[in-house]
Write a protein that holds these residues in place. Structure first.
Motif, PDB file in Angstrom:
ATOM      1  N   THR A  12     -35.775  47.212 -21.715  1.00  0.00           N
ATOM      2  CA  THR A  12     -35.191  48.441 -21.199  1.00  0.00           C
ATOM      3  C   THR A  12     -36.289  49.332 -20.622  1.00  0.00           C
ATOM      4  N   ASP A  13     -35.898  50.185 -19.667  1.00  0.00           N
ATOM      5  CA  ASP A  13     -36.824  51.165 -19.105  1.00  0.00           C
ATOM      6  C   ASP A  13     -36.593  52.551 -19.698  1.00  0.00           C
ATOM      7  N   LEU A  14     -35.667  52.653 -20.640  1.00  0.00           N
ATOM      8  CA  LEU A  14     -35.349  53.938 -21.238  1.00  0.00           C
ATOM      9  C   LEU A  14     -36.554  54.478 -22.006  1.00  0.00           C
ATOM     10  N   PRO A  15     -36.750  55.789 -21.984  1.00  0.00           N
ATOM     11  CA  PRO A  15     -37.948  56.378 -22.605  1.00  0.00           C
ATOM     12  C   PRO A  15     -38.043  56.184 -24.114  1.00  0.00           C
ATOM     13  N   TRP A  16     -36.914  55.946 -24.775  1.00  0.00           N
ATOM     14  CA  TRP A  16     -36.954  55.744 -26.235  1.00  0.00           C
ATOM     15  C   TRP A  16     -37.082  54.265 -26.629  1.00  0.00           C
ATOM     16  N   GLY A  17     -37.321  53.411 -25.656  1.00  0.00           N
ATOM     17  CA  GLY A  17     -37.543  52.014 -25.975  1.00  0.00           C
ATOM     18  C   GLY A  17     -38.799  51.848 -26.823  1.00  0.00           C
ATOM     19  N   ILE A  18     -38.871  50.769 -27.582  1.00  0.00           N
ATOM     20  CA  ILE A  18     -40.037  50.498 -28.417  1.00  0.00           C
ATOM     21  C   ILE A  18     -40.735  49.234 -27.914  1.00  0.00           C
ATOM     22  N   MET A  19     -42.023  49.150 -28.167  1.00  0.00           N
ATOM     23  CA  MET A  19     -42.805  48.017 -27.690  1.00  0.00           C
ATOM     24  C   MET A  19     -42.806  46.893 -28.725  1.00  0.00           C
ATOM     25  N   ILE A  20     -42.315  45.717 -28.319  1.00  0.00           N
ATOM     26  CA  ILE A  20     -42.344  44.521 -29.161  1.00  0.00           C
ATOM     27  C   ILE A  20     -43.005  43.415 -28.351  1.00  0.00           C
ATOM     28  N   ASP A  21     -44.119  42.902 -28.842  1.00  0.00           N
ATOM     29  CA  ASP A  21     -44.844  41.836 -28.136  1.00  0.00           C
ATOM     30  C   ASP A  21     -45.124  42.201 -26.682  1.00  0.00           C
ATOM     31  N   GLY A  22     -45.476  43.461 -26.460  1.00  0.00           N
ATOM     32  CA  GLY A  22     -45.842  43.914 -25.122  1.00  0.00           C
ATOM     33  C   GLY A  22     -44.687  44.208 -24.198  1.00  0.00           C
ATOM     34  N   VAL A  23     -43.457  44.161 -24.712  1.00  0.00           N
ATOM     35  CA  VAL A  23     -42.267  44.425 -23.897  1.00  0.00           C
ATOM     36  C   VAL A  23     -41.516  45.622 -24.474  1.00  0.00           C
ATOM     37  N   ARG A  24     -41.107  46.555 -23.611  1.00  0.00           N
ATOM     38  CA  ARG A  24     -40.294  47.691 -24.058  1.00  0.00           C
ATOM     39  C   ARG A  24     -38.845  47.242 -24.206  1.00  0.00           C
ATOM     40  N   VAL A  25     -38.289  47.407 -25.419  1.00  0.00           N
ATOM     41  CA  VAL A  25     -36.946  46.906 -25.703  1.00  0.00           C
ATOM     42  C   VAL A  25     -36.084  47.993 -26.320  1.00  0.00           C
ATOM     43  N   HIS A  26     -34.772  47.745 -26.323  1.00  0.00           N
ATOM     44  CA  HIS A  26     -33.829  48.657 -26.972  1.00  0.00           C
ATOM     45  C   HIS A  26     -34.070  48.666 -28.479  1.00  0.00           C
ATOM     46  N   PRO A  27     -34.217  49.865 -29.082  1.00  0.00           N
ATOM     47  CA  PRO A  27     -34.347  49.941 -30.546  1.00  0.00           C
ATOM     48  C   PRO A  27     -32.959  49.907 -31.202  1.00  0.00           C
ATOM     49  N   THR A  28     -32.336  48.753 -31.171  1.00  0.00           N
ATOM     50  CA  THR A  28     -30.954  48.665 -31.667  1.00  0.00           C
ATOM     51  C   THR A  28     -30.853  48.986 -33.151  1.00  0.00           C
ATOM     52  N   PHE A  29     -31.944  48.765 -33.900  1.00  0.00           N
ATOM     53  CA  PHE A  29     -31.944  49.162 -35.310  1.00  0.00           C
ATOM     54  C   PHE A  29     -31.735  50.676 -35.403  1.00  0.00           C
ATOM     55  N   LEU A  30     -32.347  51.415 -34.479  1.00  0.00           N
ATOM     56  CA  LEU A  30     -32.226  52.873 -34.473  1.00  0.00           C
ATOM     57  C   LEU A  30     -30.821  53.295 -34.066  1.00  0.00           C
ATOM     58  N   TYR A  31     -30.264  52.626 -33.069  1.00  0.00           N
ATOM     59  CA  TYR A  31     -28.900  52.946 -32.656  1.00  0.00           C
ATOM     60  C   TYR A  31     -27.941  52.819 -33.840  1.00  0.00           C
ATOM     61  N   GLU A  32     -28.108  51.720 -34.591  1.00  0.00           N
ATOM     62  CA  GLU A  32     -27.187  51.519 -35.714  1.00  0.00           C
ATOM     63  C   GLU A  32     -27.486  52.488 -36.849  1.00  0.00           C
ATOM     64  N   SER A  33     -28.747  52.806 -37.065  1.00  0.00           N
ATOM     65  CA  SER A  33     -29.088  53.769 -38.107  1.00  0.00           C
ATOM     66  C   SER A  33     -28.455  55.126 -37.816  1.00  0.00           C
ATOM     67  N   ILE A  34     -28.511  55.548 -36.546  1.00  0.00           N
ATOM     68  CA  ILE A  34     -27.891  56.816 -36.154  1.00  0.00           C
ATOM     69  C   ILE A  34     -26.378  56.737 -36.324  1.00  0.00           C
ATOM     70  N   LEU A  35     -25.790  55.626 -35.875  1.00  0.00           N
ATOM     71  CA  LEU A  35     -24.346  55.416 -36.040  1.00  0.00           C
ATOM     72  C   LEU A  35     -23.957  55.541 -37.508  1.00  0.00           C
ATOM     73  N   ASP A  36     -24.695  54.864 -38.385  1.00  0.00           N
ATOM     74  CA  ASP A  36     -24.357  54.855 -39.809  1.00  0.00           C
ATOM     75  C   ASP A  36     -24.511  56.240 -40.430  1.00  0.00           C
ATOM     76  N   PHE A  37     -25.559  56.973 -40.028  1.00  0.00           N
ATOM     77  CA  PHE A  37     -25.761  58.303 -40.610  1.00  0.00           C
ATOM     78  C   PHE A  37     -24.682  59.275 -40.146  1.00  0.00           C
ATOM     79  N   VAL A  38     -24.343  59.224 -38.871  1.00  0.00           N
ATOM     80  CA  VAL A  38     -23.268  60.089 -38.358  1.00  0.00           C
ATOM     81  C   VAL A  38     -21.948  59.741 -39.043  1.00  0.00           C
ATOM     82  N   LEU A  39     -21.715  58.458 -39.250  1.00  0.00           N
ATOM     83  CA  LEU A  39     -20.500  58.025 -39.945  1.00  0.00           C
ATOM     84  C   LEU A  39     -20.493  58.543 -41.378  1.00  0.00           C
TER      85      LEU A  39
END
Length: 250
Positions: free
Chosen positions: A144-171
């Motif tokens: 992803t090119d989104l500013p909140w992406g995280i670097m994994i093995d030199g590639v910026r990716v979606h932090p899906t763990f964070l998306y779900e953590s936010i979902l779960d906390f809001v829930l």
């Protein structure tokens, strides 16, 4: 990111285990505190936990291994080694429900009221536990090119763990809010199943490490089933409550 927090006599203590343990202890404390307010016996709640939690771990691992059996075939030690990773939340939920249901039936408790008591703290525990995925650098999405992406093995990716953590906390927050004006037993668990599953369906679409059946992501398929189950519980329990109120008026 180092997944190992520290060592004790040569035994690695991983951040993932720390997050899960903290979530578990916090959940036990909050369930016990709220349960007293709702008239539950504390020992009954502890028995539910002592039965449900081990089965949730077993269920989470068994679920994961079954759907990746080609990888683990013939290697029993690897199947049992959860330190290598591989715990599926849906399998954990199944295991926990089976364990909890056994105690609920044994003590003659109200199943729906008990589920409603536990489920907000389940969501909170999931929100905390997902940070273990971050420490392990797993459960992430694609590039992803989104500013909140995280670097994994030199590639910026979606932090899906964070998306779900936010979902779960809001829930979690939403369920606590709803609890103040709950209309019927079973309302909380139905909301959890519907909201979490909708969110998980879309988040899973971004992940790159999904368990698969052919070309279908298992978590998305299960999410659809749980959305239907959640609506089914809502309709069934709400109708029962309306029927009960009608009988009382008559």
């Amino acid at each position: 990111m180092d997944p190992v927090a520290f060592e004790i006599f040569g035994l690695e203590i991983r951040w993932y285990a720390i997050f899960i343990t903290f979530a578990m202890l916090l959940g036990v404390f909050l369930v016990s505190k709220q349960g007293k307010k709702e008239g539950f016996v504390e020992n009954d709640l502890m028995d539910i936990f002592l039965c449900a939690f081990p089965l949730s771990i077993i269920g989470a691992r068994l679920y994961y291994v079954l759907f990746r059996y080609s990888v683990y075939k013939g290697d029993v030690l690897s199947m049992l080694n959860i330190r290598q990773g591989g715990l599926a939340i849906h399998g954990g939920l199944i295991g926990a429900f089976i364990g909890g249901y056994f105690i609920v039936r044994k003590y003659g408790l109200n199943l729906w009221k008990t589920l409603d008591l536990y489920v907000p703290y389940l969501a909170l525990g999931q929100a905390i536990g997902r940070w273990g995925n971050f420490m392990n650098q797993e459960a992430h999405g694609g590039p992803t090119d989104l500013p909140w992406g995280i670097m994994i093995d030199g590639v910026r990716v979606h932090p899906t763990f964070l998306y779900e953590s936010i979902l779960d906390f809001v829930l979690f927050v939403f369920l606590i809010y709803i609890r103040k004006n709950k209309k019927f037993d079973g309302q909380m668990i139905s909301i959890y199943l519907i909201v979490y599953s909708i969110g998980r369906f879309f988040i899973e679409g971004l992940r790159t490490d999904s368990l698969m059946i052919g070309s279908f992501k298992i978590a998305q398929t299960v999410s659809v089933v749980l959305i239907i189950v959640g609506f089914g519980i809502w309709i069934m329990r709400k109708n029962n409550e309306l029927d009960g109120a009608y009988v009382k008026r008559c």
